[in-house]
Scaffold this motif. Structure first.
Motif, PDB file in Angstrom:
ATOM      1  N   ASN A   1       4.589  -0.068 -15.939  1.00 30.62           N
ATOM      2  CA  ASN A   1       3.618   0.603 -15.530  1.00 30.62           C
ATOM      3  C   ASN A   1       2.823   0.513 -14.406  1.00 30.62           C
ATOM      4  OD1 ASN A   1       2.864   3.390 -16.298  1.00 30.62           O
ATOM      5  ND2 ASN A   1       0.925   2.440 -17.366  1.00 30.62           N
TER       6      ASN A   1
ATOM      7  N   VAL B   1       8.627  -0.530 -12.770  1.00 31.97           N
ATOM      8  CA  VAL B   1       8.391   0.933 -13.765  1.00 31.97           C
ATOM      9  C   VAL B   1       8.110   0.602 -15.105  1.00 31.97           C
ATOM     10  CG1 VAL B   1       9.503   3.008 -14.416  1.00 31.97           C
ATOM     11  CG2 VAL B   1       9.923   1.959 -11.956  1.00 31.97           C
ATOM     12  N   SER B   2       8.913  -0.261 -15.882  1.00 29.35           N
ATOM     13  CA  SER B   2       8.635  -0.546 -17.111  1.00 29.35           C
ATOM     14  C   SER B   2       7.167  -1.231 -17.561  1.00 29.35           C
ATOM     15  CB  SER B   2       9.602  -1.434 -17.816  1.00 29.35           C
ATOM     16  OG  SER B   2       9.671  -2.833 -17.226  1.00 29.35           O
TER      17      SER B   2
ATOM     18  N   LYS C   1       2.452   4.541  -9.895  1.00 27.58           N
ATOM     19  CA  LYS C   1       1.548   5.706 -10.088  1.00 27.58           C
ATOM     20  C   LYS C   1       1.512   6.526  -8.964  1.00 27.58           C
ATOM     21  CE  LYS C   1      -0.492   3.455 -13.874  1.00 27.58           C
ATOM     22  NZ  LYS C   1      -0.209   4.061 -14.994  1.00 27.58           N
TER      23      LYS C   1
ATOM     24  N   SER D   1      12.716   1.304 -10.302  1.00 22.93           N
ATOM     25  CA  SER D   1      13.061   0.401 -11.518  1.00 22.93           C
ATOM     26  C   SER D   1      14.024  -0.725 -11.262  1.00 22.93           C
ATOM     27  CB  SER D   1      13.815   1.229 -12.788  1.00 22.93           C
ATOM     28  OG  SER D   1      15.042   1.614 -12.226  1.00 22.93           O
TER      29      SER D   1
END
Length: 367
Positions: A31, A28-29, A34, A16
């Motif tokens: 997305n 991270v925010s 994975k 992050s």
């Protein structure tokens, strides 16, 4: 059994701190992280980029490795798989539902090499891993069949639920349709603008394009009926303007760019591509001769506060390859290939930024 320092939450906290360079938010925010897999002093995960043509792929990879080593441990073995999912604002679109991004390629005047740029950009995007198509919207002077060596090929016609559909021709991994595929070579098309507009609409509604990341629309020169038909028929992700450095080309390119900026049109301009920027002879690849002037594309981009996506040299092999039906980048011509690769990456980058920061383009209601 994983190292006691390694937990998915720990890995996510470390990642992050990694900022996506274009979107200015952490990965991270967004997305983008994975499939985290933990081992003994090792971690493996996937970073999902916004385009396979991302020019900052290795920058992001290095930042992820540094984040794990800095926030968890310098001895951690980091394996990063890079993949992509091209972004789009065209969800639930009734026309071209499988197409993520529609990009208009425009020029103010003819003769600036717009179709050559379109063909080579498409192949460069395809080589990066994207699914790409082209609609040759120059109804009166179609050139894509020549560019792709498809002058004797016709689209397959088939029936779906009682409706007649066209299957785009595919060459060098690119799907494309052109009026030049539907009429005899050398046959003049003598149509009023409304008829030409209907032909373009059929390329959208009566063709089976399948899933595409990018559909490039090679527009005719100027600002006219075809341009209005395009923006009235589908929401356009953005437009790029092709020009040469010379003053007369820039004057017309300015009008073309300004058209997309008009309030009733309001299509985002992704940037400017300067074609024939300089002449480089094959026997002197390090020499540059500015035959058509210097820096005109940069001036245009600066005037309208848009990026200069690339500068394509005037190289004899680009012309030869196009005439032979083999776009230069498809045969690996080194000078041209590098210029088009870098330009395609810059274009894909601007599409991703546009999709993250600008609302969906609306279909235009123009009388």
């Amino acid at each position: 059994m994983s190292d006691y320092r390694l937990h998915k939450d720990t890995v996510l906290r470390a990642l992050s701190t990694v900022e996506e360079p274009d979107l200015k938010r952490d990965i991270v925010s967004l997305n983008m992280v994975k499939d985290i897999t933990l081992g003994i002093s090792s971690v493996r995960f996937t970073v999902v980029l916004t385009t396979p043509a991302c020019p900052l792929k290795e920058v992001i990879r290095k930042r992820c490795e540094d984040a794990i080593h800095t926030h968890i441990g310098a001895d951690i073995q980091v394996t990063i798989d890079m993949t992509s999912d091209v972004t789009s604002t065209r969800s639930n679109a009734p026309t071209l539902p499988g197409v993520k991004n529609i990009i208009a390629v425009s020029s103010g005047k003819g003769g600036v090499g717009k179709s050559t740029v379109t063909a080579n950009l498409a192949i460069a995007l395809h080589k990066s891993g994207a699914k790409v198509g082209i609609i040759d919207a120059d109804i009166y002077g179609p050139s894509m069949p020549t560019m792709f060596g498809a002058e004797d090929i016709q689209p397959r016609i088939f029936q779906v639920d009682g409706q007649t559909k066209m299957e785009p021709v595919q060459q060098y991994g690119i799907k494309f349709l052109s009026m030049g595929l539907l009429v005899a070579p050398g046959q003049a098309i003598i149509w009023r603008g409304t008829m030409a507009g209907r032909a373009l609409q059929q390329f959208f509604s009566d063709a089976d394009w399948g899933e595409l990341d990018y559909l490039l629309i090679d527009l005719p020169p100027g600002t006219g009926d075809i341009h209005l038909t395009l923006v009235q028929t589908v929401p356009v992700t953005g437009a790029i303007i092709v020009t040469t450095p010379q003053k007369v080309a820039l004057a017309d390119a300015t009008k073309g760019l300004a058209m997309f900026r008009q309030p009733q049109i309001n299509v985002p301009v992704l940037g400017v591509i300067e074609n024939m920027s300089y002449f480089t002879p094959a026997e002197l690849p390090d020499h540059q001769y500015f035959i058509f002037g210097k820096g005109g594309g940069k001036l245009l981009a600066d005037q309208f506060d848009v990026p200069l996506l690339g500068q394509i040299p005037l190289v004899q092999s680009i012309r030869e390859a196009g005439d032979e039906g083999r776009p230069a980048i498809s045969v690996g011509e080194p000078v041209a290939s590098e210029a088009f690769r870098a330009t395609a990456e810059a274009l894909a980058q601007q599409v991703a930024i546009r999709n993250a920061t600008v609302d969906q383009t609306k279909r235009v209601e123009v009388a």
